[in-house]
Motif scaffolding. Structure first.
Motif, PDB file in Angstrom:
ATOM      1  N   PHE A   1      -0.455  -5.768   1.651  1.00  0.00           N
ATOM      2  CA  PHE A   1       0.392  -6.624   0.825  1.00  0.00           C
ATOM      3  C   PHE A   1       1.812  -6.641   1.383  1.00  0.00           C
ATOM      4  CE2 PHE A   1      -3.069  -4.946  -1.661  1.00  0.00           C
ATOM      5  CZ  PHE A   1      -3.545  -6.049  -2.351  1.00  0.00           C
ATOM      6  N   ASN A   2       1.931  -7.193   2.596  1.00  0.00           N
ATOM      7  CA  ASN A   2       3.232  -7.154   3.256  1.00  0.00           C
ATOM      8  C   ASN A   2       3.251  -8.157   4.401  1.00  0.00           C
ATOM      9  OD1 ASN A   2       5.830  -6.126   3.660  1.00  0.00           O
ATOM     10  ND2 ASN A   2       5.117  -4.744   5.265  1.00  0.00           N
ATOM     11  N   GLY A   3       4.411  -8.771   4.656  1.00  0.00           N
ATOM     12  CA  GLY A   3       4.588  -9.642   5.812  1.00  0.00           C
ATOM     13  C   GLY A   3       3.781 -10.922   5.742  1.00  0.00           C
ATOM     14  N   LYS A   4       3.252 -11.331   6.883  1.00  0.00           N
ATOM     15  CA  LYS A   4       2.394 -12.527   7.017  1.00  0.00           C
ATOM     16  C   LYS A   4       3.103 -13.807   6.570  1.00  0.00           C
ATOM     17  CE  LYS A   4      -1.571  -9.544   5.962  1.00  0.00           C
ATOM     18  NZ  LYS A   4      -2.650  -9.252   5.012  1.00  0.00           N
ATOM     19  N   GLY A   5       4.418 -13.818   6.721  1.00  0.00           N
ATOM     20  CA  GLY A   5       5.180 -15.016   6.412  1.00  0.00           C
ATOM     21  C   GLY A   5       5.461 -15.242   4.942  1.00  0.00           C
ATOM     22  N   GLN A   6       5.184 -14.239   4.098  1.00  0.00           N
ATOM     23  CA  GLN A   6       5.387 -14.400   2.665  1.00  0.00           C
ATOM     24  C   GLN A   6       6.599 -13.584   2.213  1.00  0.00           C
ATOM     25  OE1 GLN A   6       3.280 -16.689   1.408  1.00  0.00           O
ATOM     26  NE2 GLN A   6       2.419 -16.672   3.485  1.00  0.00           N
ATOM     27  N   THR A   7       7.181 -13.986   1.092  1.00  0.00           N
ATOM     28  CA  THR A   7       8.357 -13.292   0.578  1.00  0.00           C
ATOM     29  C   THR A   7       7.969 -11.958  -0.061  1.00  0.00           C
ATOM     30  OG1 THR A   7       8.201 -14.310  -1.616  1.00  0.00           O
ATOM     31  CG2 THR A   7       9.436 -15.511   0.080  1.00  0.00           C
ATOM     32  N   LYS A   8       8.947 -11.064  -0.137  1.00  0.00           N
ATOM     33  CA  LYS A   8       8.710  -9.770  -0.771  1.00  0.00           C
ATOM     34  C   LYS A   8       8.373  -9.937  -2.248  1.00  0.00           C
ATOM     35  CE  LYS A   8      11.708  -7.118   2.335  1.00  0.00           C
ATOM     36  NZ  LYS A   8      12.912  -6.255   2.432  1.00  0.00           N
TER      37      LYS A   8
ATOM     38  N   VAL B   1       1.622 -10.076  -6.274  1.00  0.00           N
ATOM     39  CA  VAL B   1       0.202  -9.983  -5.938  1.00  0.00           C
ATOM     40  C   VAL B   1      -0.266  -8.531  -5.976  1.00  0.00           C
ATOM     41  CG1 VAL B   1      -1.511 -10.357  -4.124  1.00  0.00           C
ATOM     42  CG2 VAL B   1       0.239 -12.095  -4.566  1.00  0.00           C
ATOM     43  N   PHE B   2       0.529  -7.642  -5.395  1.00  0.00           N
ATOM     44  CA  PHE B   2       0.153  -6.227  -5.385  1.00  0.00           C
ATOM     45  C   PHE B   2       0.046  -5.684  -6.800  1.00  0.00           C
ATOM     46  CE2 PHE B   2       1.521  -1.828  -5.829  1.00  0.00           C
ATOM     47  CZ  PHE B   2       0.564  -1.180  -5.079  1.00  0.00           C
ATOM     48  N   GLU B   3       1.038  -5.982  -7.642  1.00  0.00           N
ATOM     49  CA  GLU B   3       1.037  -5.455  -9.005  1.00  0.00           C
ATOM     50  C   GLU B   3      -0.222  -5.890  -9.760  1.00  0.00           C
ATOM     51  OE1 GLU B   3       4.700  -6.820 -10.640  1.00  0.00           O
ATOM     52  OE2 GLU B   3       5.915  -5.719  -9.174  1.00  0.00           O
ATOM     53  N   HIS B   4      -0.584  -7.161  -9.611  1.00  0.00           N
ATOM     54  CA  HIS B   4      -1.769  -7.650 -10.320  1.00  0.00           C
ATOM     55  C   HIS B   4      -3.040  -7.013  -9.751  1.00  0.00           C
ATOM     56  CE1 HIS B   4      -4.067 -10.151 -12.913  1.00  0.00           C
ATOM     57  NE2 HIS B   4      -4.642 -10.850 -11.946  1.00  0.00           N
ATOM     58  N   TYR B   5      -3.087  -6.853  -8.436  1.00  0.00           N
ATOM     59  CA  TYR B   5      -4.268  -6.266  -7.800  1.00  0.00           C
ATOM     60  C   TYR B   5      -4.459  -4.816  -8.254  1.00  0.00           C
ATOM     61  CZ  TYR B   5      -7.705  -5.421  -4.081  1.00  0.00           C
ATOM     62  OH  TYR B   5      -8.849  -5.138  -3.385  1.00  0.00           O
ATOM     63  N   MET B   6      -3.361  -4.059  -8.288  1.00  0.00           N
ATOM     64  CA  MET B   6      -3.463  -2.666  -8.720  1.00  0.00           C
ATOM     65  C   MET B   6      -3.845  -2.587 -10.191  1.00  0.00           C
ATOM     66  SD  MET B   6      -0.750   0.448  -8.244  1.00  0.00           S
ATOM     67  CE  MET B   6      -1.154   2.105  -8.833  1.00  0.00           C
ATOM     68  N   GLU B   7      -3.332  -3.520 -10.979  1.00  0.00           N
ATOM     69  CA  GLU B   7      -3.685  -3.541 -12.400  1.00  0.00           C
ATOM     70  C   GLU B   7      -5.180  -3.780 -12.578  1.00  0.00           C
ATOM     71  OE1 GLU B   7      -1.840  -4.277 -16.576  1.00  0.00           O
ATOM     72  OE2 GLU B   7      -0.783  -4.008 -14.695  1.00  0.00           O
ATOM     73  N   LEU B   8      -5.721  -4.726 -11.806  1.00  0.00           N
ATOM     74  CA  LEU B   8      -7.155  -4.995 -11.878  1.00  0.00           C
ATOM     75  C   LEU B   8      -7.966  -3.780 -11.443  1.00  0.00           C
ATOM     76  CD1 LEU B   8      -7.285  -8.644 -10.422  1.00  0.00           C
ATOM     77  CD2 LEU B   8      -7.556  -7.953 -12.824  1.00  0.00           C
ATOM     78  N   TRP B   9      -7.465  -3.075 -10.418  1.00  0.00           N
ATOM     79  CA  TRP B   9      -8.154  -1.886  -9.905  1.00  0.00           C
ATOM     80  C   TRP B   9      -8.231  -0.804 -10.982  1.00  0.00           C
ATOM     81  CZ3 TRP B   9      -9.097  -1.101  -4.330  1.00  0.00           C
ATOM     82  CH2 TRP B   9      -9.715   0.113  -4.044  1.00  0.00           C
TER      83      TRP B   9
ATOM     84  N   ASN C   1      -6.507 -11.533   2.944  1.00  0.00           N
ATOM     85  CA  ASN C   1      -7.043 -11.328   4.289  1.00  0.00           C
ATOM     86  C   ASN C   1      -6.861 -12.553   5.171  1.00  0.00           C
ATOM     87  OD1 ASN C   1      -7.839  -8.775   3.505  1.00  0.00           O
ATOM     88  ND2 ASN C   1      -9.943  -9.377   3.058  1.00  0.00           N
ATOM     89  N   ASN C   2      -6.901 -13.724   4.584  1.00  0.00           N
ATOM     90  CA  ASN C   2      -6.770 -14.951   5.372  1.00  0.00           C
ATOM     91  C   ASN C   2      -5.336 -15.425   5.506  1.00  0.00           C
ATOM     92  OD1 ASN C   2      -9.585 -16.251   6.120  1.00  0.00           O
ATOM     93  ND2 ASN C   2      -9.809 -15.263   4.115  1.00  0.00           N
ATOM     94  N   CYS C   3      -4.452 -14.798   4.772  1.00  0.00           N
ATOM     95  CA  CYS C   3      -3.046 -15.207   4.810  1.00  0.00           C
ATOM     96  C   CYS C   3      -2.447 -15.054   6.201  1.00  0.00           C
ATOM     97  CB  CYS C   3      -2.257 -14.402   3.786  1.00  0.00           C
ATOM     98  SG  CYS C   3      -0.511 -14.774   3.728  1.00  0.00           S
ATOM     99  N   ALA C   4      -2.883 -14.036   6.942  1.00  0.00           N
ATOM    100  CA  ALA C   4      -2.351 -13.824   8.289  1.00  0.00           C
ATOM    101  C   ALA C   4      -2.662 -14.997   9.203  1.00  0.00           C
ATOM    102  CB  ALA C   4      -2.928 -12.538   8.879  1.00  0.00           C
ATOM    103  N   ILE C   5      -3.737 -15.719   8.906  1.00  0.00           N
ATOM    104  CA  ILE C   5      -4.137 -16.867   9.729  1.00  0.00           C
ATOM    105  C   ILE C   5      -3.553 -18.165   9.176  1.00  0.00           C
ATOM    106  CG2 ILE C   5      -6.110 -18.185  10.588  1.00  0.00           C
ATOM    107  CD1 ILE C   5      -7.754 -15.599  10.359  1.00  0.00           C
ATOM    108  N   THR C   6      -3.689 -18.349   7.865  1.00  0.00           N
ATOM    109  CA  THR C   6      -3.264 -19.615   7.260  1.00  0.00           C
ATOM    110  C   THR C   6      -1.771 -19.658   6.968  1.00  0.00           C
ATOM    111  OG1 THR C   6      -3.659 -18.800   5.004  1.00  0.00           O
ATOM    112  CG2 THR C   6      -5.527 -19.786   6.168  1.00  0.00           C
TER     113      THR C   6
END
Length: 678
Positions: A100-107, A113-121, A185-190
């Motif tokens: 959950f870092n880099g790949k052309g996206q803002t912090k 995204v990370f917060e929601h993913y960890m919450e779901l986990w 996972n696809n963010c690095a490409i798209t």
């Protein structure tokens, strides 16, 4: 007996199954044990920290639901009620937080995204536990539909489910996580990231326990403990989110956070940047410090070893570990160093012993430069050597030579000094303790004299005996297990039979050296500063080794140093702090009082695990003080030449024939009678 596996082969709790965590569990032999330390029923969050291998993961997993279920096998609900909590465990390593870092996206986007993913986990983990409880308790099944409906209402939008069941909810959460995984996972490409946030922060992990308390009377009094381990794998913004959950927790929910010392990147929260404060928002459990200071750590270590041996199948049919504990010292015997050295020095009966040869060279050099009182020719040197010889004991001869060097440093008449030392030696050998000066020298420096004698025999210092290994582990149980793993391997390699007969000193010593090498190389695997930290520790260890093997050591059993942190560079402070966080250095809580200013300086011991690499003592006794220039030469990226100068100045003061003294106007910077350095 068929060959059995090495009982100490696996040293990481993360590699164990739940069954192994349970079977290898050893409680701290103290009132309340680990239950009293971890306080799983407490609403106060806790930060469990320690060096790598302190046992943190084993401890936290033991208080998780899968282990609770094992302990409460006869009646799950009654057992949970008795324990008073429900442990929801997750490892941040499995979260793959680095994705959950880099790949052309803002912090900001990644944070959401990370917060929601960890919450779901966390929510999914909790739902798995609830599903298991419901399956084991048929009487609770009637509430499942209402509970599921209540949990569905926690989402910001309706999510698809097959039916109103906990298992259906789990499948729905799995689908949501898979969608996020695919997008990330696809963010690095798209270079495009589109994720739907389906629940407000905290709604799921705090709302599910509230629903359970409202709808399941049998569980309404449980404290829901979210046990989040290895948070060192989270970056600072991700830790801010976890800190925020901790701060915003409602009644009935709490957290146990596990981290290595270097892993706490921030205590800030997302609540207007406020920080969580120890004693207010959380309490800290420094696990390795507790082990180091707990008088029962030795007993705990022995029980840990015995449990491993029994579980490996070496003594089938026994009902407890006590009989194994009784034999541990027989299987890992220490070395009778005095007896061993006496046998090794037999070869010097026909030739001069190394310490006398060295002393003779120094004296002959001093005659030429006229820097020795009371001696003027070679026959005088021979007289002195003969007076210091005490053939029955190389150890007492080392005491004689040391006292002679002290007399030389004080500019005493050396012939008179040799006669006086000879009388004291005979008196001590006939009536130990009859001469205070002689007894103190032997008592303070015995370990150093023994180390010097081994070197003069061209032998390495032996590291053997269970007490030695427990001391070397220094509050990190994995260090102890790693030593024993290598002991077992060396014993088998040398044709020995571990746990049937004594393991040789050579197998034990080789194992201690291998474990020390592993510890030194493994300690700094996180962060780019690792090699710098290792270099700094190597330099200070090298300096202490040279001091230990000097003619007139200034302090006994040197493995500790003190310094005024306020006077050193920020780079030096940072590297010292990192070395302590990586457990290469051990901080001594009370520090060291400066002899001149009476200020309290910081005090650090080189981790005893490193002792075999530099022939250092494993116990802490003498302390050397460093000034700011010396600290900067050791604990910065300064040129090697700067450190070499510090090393030369320090060691020159302790070695004959000059003891750091200079002719002419230069002053001798070593002024105290007992040889201690200012």
């Amino acid at each position: 007996m068929a060959e059995l596996a090495n009982p100490f082969a696996v040293t990481k709790a993360g590699d164990f199954t739940d069954a192994q965590i349970a079977s290898l569990w050893v409680d701290l032999p103290d009132t309340g044990g680990f239950f009293e330390l971890i306080k799983p029923q407490s609403p106060m969050p806790m930060l469990v920290v320690g060096g790598k291998g302190c046992g943190k993961t084993h401890l936290l997993r033991y208080f998780s639901y899968p282990l609770q279920k094992r302990r409460c096998a006869s009646d799950l609900l009654a057992g949970l009620k008795e324990e008073g909590y429900l442990g929801v465990y997750m490892r941040c390593e499995g979260l793959s937080a680095s994705r959950f870092n880099g790949k052309g996206q803002t912090k900001e986007l990644w944070a959401a995204v990370f917060e929601h993913y960890m919450e779901l986990w966390l929510a999914r983990t909790l739902l798995e536990i609830l599903s298991d409880i419901l399956s084991a308790s048929p009487a609770l099944l009637p509430v499942e539909s209402a509970l599921s409906e209540r949990i569905l209402s926690l989402f910001d939008r309706k999510i698809p489910t097959d039916d109103l069941s906990i298992k259906s909810l789990i499948r729905s959460l799995d689908a949501l996580r898979q969608n996020i995984d695919y997008a990330v996972n696809n963010c690095a490409i798209t270079r495009h990231l589109e994720v739907e946030i389906t629940a407000t922060r905290g709604r799921l992990i705090f709302g599910i326990p509230a629903a359970v308390r409202d709808l399941v009377p049998e569980l309404k009094d449980l404290q829901f403990q979210f046990i989040v381990d290895e948070i060192e794998n989270l970056n600072a913004p991700q830790q801010e989110y976890v800190n925020t959950l901790l701060r915003e927790r409602p009644l009935g929910c709490s957290f146990k956070l596990g981290a290595r010392k270097y892993g706490i990147r921030t205590l800030r929260t997302l609540s207007a940047g406020e920080e969580n404060r120890e004693g207010s928002e959380f309490e800290k459990l420094p696990l390795d410090e507790i082990f180091r200071t707990n008088p029962n750590y030795g007993r705990f270590a022995r029980e840990l070893i015995a449990r491993r041996i029994v579980e490996a199948g070496f003594f089938r049919g026994i009902t407890g570990d006590e009989s194994v504990i009784e034999h541990l010292d027989e299987w890992f015997p220490p070395v009778d160093e005095i007896k061993e050295l006496a046998s090794k020095f037999v070869r010097f009966e026909s030739e001069e012993k190394p310490y006398f040869s060295r002393l003779k060279r120094h004296l002959l050099s001093a005659i030429k430069t006229r820097t020795a009182q009371g001696i003027g020719n070679e026959s005088g040197v021979e007289y002195i050597i003969q007076k210091l010889i005490y053939g029955e004991s190389p150890l007492l001869e080392k005491v004689n030579v040391y006292l002679f060097y002290r007399a030389w440093f004080k500019n005493l008449d050396l012939t008179d000094a040799a006669n006086d030392i000879a009388r004291k030696c005979v008196s001590h050998s006939q009536t130990p303790g009859s001469n205070k000066l002689y007894s103190e020298a032997l008592g303070h420096f015995k370990r150093d004299f023994i180390a010097q004698l081994y070197r003069e025999c061209d032998e390495g210092i032996p590291f053997a005996g269970l007490e030695t290994f427990i001391t070397m582990s220094c509050g990190l149980p994995r260090n102890l297990l790693n030593i024993l793993k290598h002991v077992y391997k060396w014993a088998v390699f040398n044709g020995e039979t571990p746990f049937q007969s004594a393991i040789s000193r050579d197998s034990q010593t080789s194992a201690a050296f291998d474990a020390a090498q592993w510890f030194y190389s493994d300690a700094c695997t996180k962060g780019h500063e690792g090699p710098e930290v290792q270099t700094c520790v190597r330099k200070v260890a090298h300096l202490m080794r040279e001091m230990r093997f000097a003619d007139k050591p200034s302090e006994s059993s040197v493995s500790t140093f003190s310094l005024d942190l306020a006077t050193v560079t920020s780079e030096a402070r940072k590297l010292i702090e990192l070395a302590e966080q990586y457990s290469l250095l051990i901080a001594i809580p009370k520090g060291q009082k400066d002899k001149n200013s009476l200020r309290i300086d910081a005090k650090f011991q080189i981790n005893p695990m490193l002792a075999p690499l530099w022939d250092l003592p494993i116990s802490r006794r003498g302390t050397i003080g460093f000034n700011s220039d010396e600290v900067d030469s050791i604990f910065t990226s300064a040129e090697q030449g700067d450190f070499d100068k510090v090393l030369h100045r320090r060691i020159e003061r302790m070695n004959a024939p000059t003891f750091g003294k200079r002719r002419g106007k230069e002053k001798n910077i070593q002024t105290q009678e007992d040889g201690r350095l200012l």
